[in-house]
Design an enzyme around this catalytic site. Structure first.
Site, PDB file in Angstrom:
ATOM      1  N   ASN A   8      42.141  38.590  49.290  1.00 57.93           N
ATOM      2  CA  ASN A   8      41.759  36.906  48.899  1.00 57.93           C
ATOM      3  C   ASN A   8      43.135  36.360  48.397  1.00 57.93           C
ATOM      4  OD1 ASN A   8      40.924  34.304  48.535  1.00 57.93           O
ATOM      5  ND2 ASN A   8      39.642  34.896  46.963  1.00 57.93           N
ATOM      6  N   LYS A  10      43.901  33.116  48.324  1.00 59.81           N
ATOM      7  CA  LYS A  10      43.723  31.958  47.818  1.00 59.81           C
ATOM      8  C   LYS A  10      44.722  31.077  48.349  1.00 59.81           C
ATOM      9  CE  LYS A  10      41.785  34.384  44.001  1.00 59.81           C
ATOM     10  NZ  LYS A  10      41.516  34.281  42.622  1.00 59.81           N
ATOM     11  N   HIS A  86      32.480  31.376  46.027  1.00 57.23           N
ATOM     12  CA  HIS A  86      33.564  32.029  45.138  1.00 57.23           C
ATOM     13  C   HIS A  86      33.505  31.201  43.864  1.00 57.23           C
ATOM     14  CE1 HIS A  86      37.327  33.156  43.283  1.00 57.23           C
ATOM     15  NE2 HIS A  86      37.572  34.209  44.138  1.00 57.23           N
ATOM     16  N   GLU A  88      35.594  30.148  41.870  1.00 61.73           N
ATOM     17  CA  GLU A  88      36.553  28.908  41.822  1.00 61.73           C
ATOM     18  C   GLU A  88      35.927  27.660  42.694  1.00 61.73           C
ATOM     19  OE1 GLU A  88      40.245  31.185  43.237  1.00 61.73           O
ATOM     20  OE2 GLU A  88      40.051  32.031  41.415  1.00 61.73           O
ATOM     21  N   GLU A 156      31.749  39.317  40.686  1.00 58.88           N
ATOM     22  CA  GLU A 156      33.104  39.015  40.222  1.00 58.88           C
ATOM     23  C   GLU A 156      32.941  37.989  38.917  1.00 58.88           C
ATOM     24  OE1 GLU A 156      36.085  38.596  43.201  1.00 58.88           O
ATOM     25  OE2 GLU A 156      35.181  36.681  43.364  1.00 58.88           O
ATOM     26  N   GLY A 162      41.733  37.045  37.645  1.00 56.01           N
ATOM     27  CA  GLY A 162      43.079  36.500  36.927  1.00 56.01           C
ATOM     28  C   GLY A 162      43.406  36.778  35.668  1.00 56.01           C
ATOM     29  N   SER A 198      40.373  41.132  38.928  1.00 55.91           N
ATOM     30  CA  SER A 198      41.757  41.733  38.213  1.00 55.91           C
ATOM     31  C   SER A 198      41.856  43.259  38.730  1.00 55.91           C
ATOM     32  CB  SER A 198      41.468  41.652  36.506  1.00 55.91           C
ATOM     33  OG  SER A 198      42.063  40.519  36.083  1.00 55.91           O
ATOM     34  N   GLY A 219      42.193  39.743  44.214  1.00 54.82           N
ATOM     35  CA  GLY A 219      42.867  38.439  44.717  1.00 54.82           C
ATOM     36  C   GLY A 219      44.696  38.505  44.598  1.00 54.82           C
ATOM     37  N   GLY A 220      44.949  38.168  43.219  1.00 58.82           N
ATOM     38  CA  GLY A 220      46.415  38.185  42.882  1.00 58.82           C
ATOM     39  C   GLY A 220      47.064  39.390  43.599  1.00 58.82           C
TER      40      GLY A 220
HETATM   41  P1  PGA Z   1      41.890  38.592  40.996  1.00 57.02           P
HETATM   42  O1  PGA Z   1      40.883  37.486  41.760  1.00 57.02           O
HETATM   43  O2  PGA Z   1      41.900  39.830  41.631  1.00 57.02           O
HETATM   44  O3  PGA Z   1      43.314  37.937  41.022  1.00 57.02           O
HETATM   45  O4  PGA Z   1      41.513  38.539  39.685  1.00 57.02           O
HETATM   46  C1  PGA Z   1      39.686  38.108  42.486  1.00 57.02           C
HETATM   47  C2  PGA Z   1      39.302  37.179  43.132  1.00 57.02           C
HETATM   48  O5  PGA Z   1      39.334  35.797  42.723  1.00 57.02           O
HETATM   49  O6  PGA Z   1      38.364  37.178  44.122  1.00 57.02           O
END
Ligand code: PGA
Length: 238
Positions: A8, A10, A86, A88, A156, A162, A198, A219-220
């Site tokens: 992802n 983002k 999600h 966010e 999640e 993050g 993470s 994500g990251g």
């Molecule tokens: P992250 O994000 O791996 O950066 O923690 C995961 C996500 O938001 O799907």
């Protein structure tokens, strides 16, 4: 069933970085890897033959919804899956379970697969409310949904996204079992569950030992081709 890795991105990567990213990942196309770039870049990934996801989709087929992408538009372009709910979206844009439920139904109607994200906040985690929160989200988001055949859940924990904080394998495994139980009570079917929060190239070999998981939402670390490749290599065994 084979595990999947979903990246992802983002709202990250500039156009020239996407070009470099595509070059760097070239050798790693797989039907177990799905990339969810920023919507603008979706055609680049489709063109290169990747399985592509979209980070959110609208509640209707078409119409006056500035800023939204319809699930039918995504499907017809070749997008495989949409991420709905999600954290966010829930936290930063105040998306309610009711809105998430209508996005989810529209996506299924358009024959897109859905990754439905659920998870608890740090406070809810500390107050031992995780099960209650997950049950509420699952039942509200799936309200009126007849079949779960095209849905995967992503667990999640919001406090993990993050942050570099990751629950223990045992904690994740118990929560996955709980999610499966809630869904099985409603549908009499086992649902596939991913973990997200993470996940990186350092912890993936540990997390990959969790045996009731169907994969990861990253994500990251998915925006860095070197890290993402390591994660894919660990999960997608040849
Ligand atoms: P992250 O994000 O791996 O950066 O923690 C995961 C996500 O938001 O799907």
């Amino acid at each position: 069933m084979n595990k999947i890795v979903v990246g992802n991105h983002k709202m990250n990567l500039r156009p020239n970085e996407v070009e470099a990213y595509l070059k760097a990942l070239k050798s790693l196309k797989s039907n177990q890897v799905i990339i969810c770039p920023t919507s603008l870049y979706i055609p680049f990934f489709l063109k290169q033959g990747y399985l592509v996801g979209i980070q959110n989709t609208g509640t209707d087929i078409k119409g006056a919804y500035t800023g939204e992408v319809s699930p039918n538009q995504a499907k017809e372009l070749g997008v495989f899956v949409t991420i709905i709910g999600h954290s966010e979206r829930r936290q930063l844009y105040h998306e309610t379970d009711e809105l998430i439920n209508s996005r989810l139904k529209a996506a299924l109607k358009a024959k897109l697969k859905v990754i439905l994200c659920v998870g608890e906040t740090k406070e809810e985690h500390e107050l031992l409310k995780t099960s209650r929160v997950l049950k509420h989200e699952l039942l509200a988001d799936l309200d009126g949904v007849e079949s779960i055949g095209n849905i995967v859940i992503a667990y999640e924990p919001i406090w993990s996204i993050g942050s570099g904080l990751v629950p223990t394998n045992d904690e994740i495994s118990k929560t996955i079992d709980y999610i499966k139980k809630v869904v099985a009570n409603k549908y009499d079917k086992e649902i596939r569950v991913l973990y997200g929060g993470s996940v990186n190239d350092q912890n993936i070999s540990t997390l990959n030992k969790i045996n009731n998981l169907s994969g990861f939402l990253v994500g990251g670390a998915s925006t860095d081709p070197v890290k993402f490749k390591k994660i894919i290599r660990e999960v997608v065994k040849k």
